[in-house]
Design an enzyme around this catalytic site. Structure first.
Site, PDB file in Angstrom:
ATOM      1  N   ASP A  81       0.792  -0.985   0.173  1.00 44.05           N
ATOM      2  CA  ASP A  81       0.088  -0.048  -0.159  1.00 44.05           C
ATOM      3  C   ASP A  81       0.763   1.082   0.008  1.00 44.05           C
ATOM      4  O   ASP A  81       1.847   1.218   0.694  1.00 44.05           O
ATOM      5  CB  ASP A  81      -0.776   0.108   1.244  1.00 44.05           C
ATOM      6  CG  ASP A  81      -2.143   0.982   1.240  1.00 44.05           C
ATOM      7  OD1 ASP A  81      -2.364   1.288   0.176  1.00 44.05           O
ATOM      8  OD2 ASP A  81      -2.455   1.128   2.410  1.00 44.05           O
ATOM      9  N   HIS A  82       0.474   2.199  -0.723  1.00 40.44           N
ATOM     10  CA  HIS A  82       1.219   3.471  -0.880  1.00 40.44           C
ATOM     11  C   HIS A  82       2.853   3.405  -0.924  1.00 40.44           C
ATOM     12  O   HIS A  82       3.438   3.787  -0.017  1.00 40.44           O
ATOM     13  CB  HIS A  82       0.813   4.470   0.410  1.00 40.44           C
ATOM     14  CG  HIS A  82      -0.697   4.887   0.375  1.00 40.44           C
ATOM     15  ND1 HIS A  82      -0.952   5.755  -0.369  1.00 40.44           N
ATOM     16  CD2 HIS A  82      -1.680   4.294   1.233  1.00 40.44           C
ATOM     17  CE1 HIS A  82      -2.409   5.950  -0.191  1.00 40.44           C
ATOM     18  NE2 HIS A  82      -2.799   4.966   0.551  1.00 40.44           N
TER      19      HIS A  82
HETATM   20  P1  13P Z   1      -8.709   4.702   6.028  1.00 40.30           P
HETATM   21  O1  13P Z   1      -7.931   5.628   6.829  1.00 40.30           O
HETATM   22  O2  13P Z   1      -9.998   5.387   5.699  1.00 40.30           O
HETATM   23  O3  13P Z   1      -8.900   3.480   6.776  1.00 40.30           O
HETATM   24  O4  13P Z   1      -8.059   4.322   4.662  1.00 40.30           O
HETATM   25  C1  13P Z   1      -7.135   3.545   4.561  1.00 40.30           C
HETATM   26  C2  13P Z   1      -6.300   3.710   3.446  1.00 40.30           C
HETATM   27  O5  13P Z   1      -6.796   4.360   2.457  1.00 40.30           O
HETATM   28  C3  13P Z   1      -5.145   2.641   3.075  1.00 40.30           C
HETATM   29  O6  13P Z   1      -4.679   2.760   1.943  1.00 40.30           O
HETATM   30  O1  G3H Z   2      -3.294   4.638   3.896  1.00 44.61           O
HETATM   31  C1  G3H Z   2      -2.653   4.993   4.861  1.00 44.61           C
HETATM   32  C2  G3H Z   2      -2.957   3.438   5.532  1.00 44.61           C
HETATM   33  O2  G3H Z   2      -3.921   3.752   6.803  1.00 44.61           O
HETATM   34  C3  G3H Z   2      -1.549   3.090   6.315  1.00 44.61           C
HETATM   35  O3  G3H Z   2      -1.166   3.912   7.195  1.00 44.61           O
HETATM   36  O4  G3H Z   2       1.014   4.543   6.899  1.00 44.61           O
HETATM   37  O5  G3H Z   2       0.404   4.677   9.209  1.00 44.61           O
HETATM   38  O6  G3H Z   2       0.561   2.498   8.150  1.00 44.61           O
HETATM   39  P1  G3H Z   2       0.230   3.758   8.140  1.00 44.61           P
HETATM   40 ZN    ZN Z   3      -4.906   4.793   1.388  1.00 43.58          ZN
END
Ligand code: 13P
Ligand code: G3H
Ligand code: ZN
Length: 304
Positions: A81-82
């Protein structure tokens, strides 16, 4: 074996439901999410942020997800993710993640295209699919706060997808990360989503989709939390977004609140307890419960 994310998303896209992306950081989160998916016969995506990788280590997280998929009767994908750090993205590709996200949405569009193309080339060599982001989603990510939401432009989205060859696209239609999403009325730009859908044929992704249920916030506050001014995405908006073409929905904040609240409640009710298995089992149950609610909301029950 872990499932290719693109395959389950394409199926969701063709059949008008969404797959839940749930962020993981530890064993109990994985077990709670995966139990819910198995109970409801639903595919799911387990996701690790770079923060999660820093906390738990990418090898531990990969092995947790791989083991969960071996023990499951439903398709399980593992997604980065990201992804912002190319080294972490390369590690995920090397390990055999199902998909990676390259998030260069805070760069200029030219730089975003250039970086996304590079990751697409690396990932596709290994059969791994790629999520990219165009526009910016507000809120807190890896402790970095972004106040402004820059809505995704449909025409630019079409060009971006053609130029980069990414497999799914995260768009900005009014959501933001964290528990405090809307200063005023909670609403998504559904019209814009429809316009993007007409121009972009790959699966679309909704980040920042936690609903921050009032009952959960009340429960958290009852057991000592101080959550105020929260605003999640209403369930009706999530359903509408799925009807308008969203097929991957990212949830982290709701899981964090559920997990922590269960621990608060367990420790408050059992002050003599000091075995972590006692309160972590409660936290795991509460994750299973909330993920089952999400799977029902997203329409992926019995879609394995
Ligand atoms: P929320 O903070 O709304 O749960 O979103 C999570 C998210 O987009 C993770 O990539
Ligand atoms: O998009 C963000 C997610 O909630 C992950 O958050 O980078 O604090 O793990 P984090
Ligand atoms: Zn996100």
């Amino acid at each position: 074996m872990l499932t290719n994310t693109k395959i389950i998303l394409k199926k969701a896209q063709a059949n008008h439901y969404a797959i839940g992306h749930f962020n993981i950081n530890n064993l109990e989160l994985v077990q709670g999410i995966v139990q819910a998916a198995n109970n409801l016969n639903s595919p799911i995506i387990l996701a690790t942020s770079e923060g999660a990788v820093k906390y738990a280590g990418i090898n531990f997280l990969y092995q947790l997800a791989a083991t969960a998929s071996e023990l499951s009767k439903v398709p399980i994908a593992l997604h980065l993710d990201h992804g912002k750090d190319l080294n972490v993205i390369k590690q995920a590709i090397q390990l055999g993640y199902s998909s990676v996200m390259i998030d260069a949405s805070h760069e200029t569009i030219e730089k975003n295209i250039q970086l996304t193309k590079k990751v697409v080339r690396l990932a596709h060599q290994k059969g791994i699919s790629v999520e990219a982001e165009l526009g910016t989603i507000g809120g807190v990510e890896d402790s970095i706060k972004s106040k402004n939401i820059l809505y995704t432009d449909p025409q630019k989205a079409q060009e971006f997808v053609q130029k980069t060859g990414c497999d799914f696209l995260a768009i900005a239609i009014g959501t933001s990360h964290g528990a405090y999403k809307f200063p005023g009325k909670a609403k998504l730009h559904q019209q814009l989503l429809q316009e993007i859908k007409q121009k972009v044929t790959i699966p679309l992704v909704l980040h920042g989709a936690s609903t921050v249920p009032l009952s959960l916030v009340n429960q958290a506050n009852h057991y000592g939390a101080k959550l105020t001014h929260f605003h999640g995405v209403p369930e009706s908006e999530i359903k509408q977004a799925i009807r308008n073409g969203i097929c991957k929905i990212n949830t982290d904040t709701d899981l964090r609140i559920a997990f922590t609240t269960a621990i608060r409640q367990s420790l408050t009710n059992n002050p003599q307890e000091f075995d972590p298995r006692s309160y972590l089992a409660e936290a795991r149950n509460s994750i299973q419960h909330i993920v089952e609610q999400k799977i029902k909301l997203f329409g992926s029950v019995n879609k394995k």
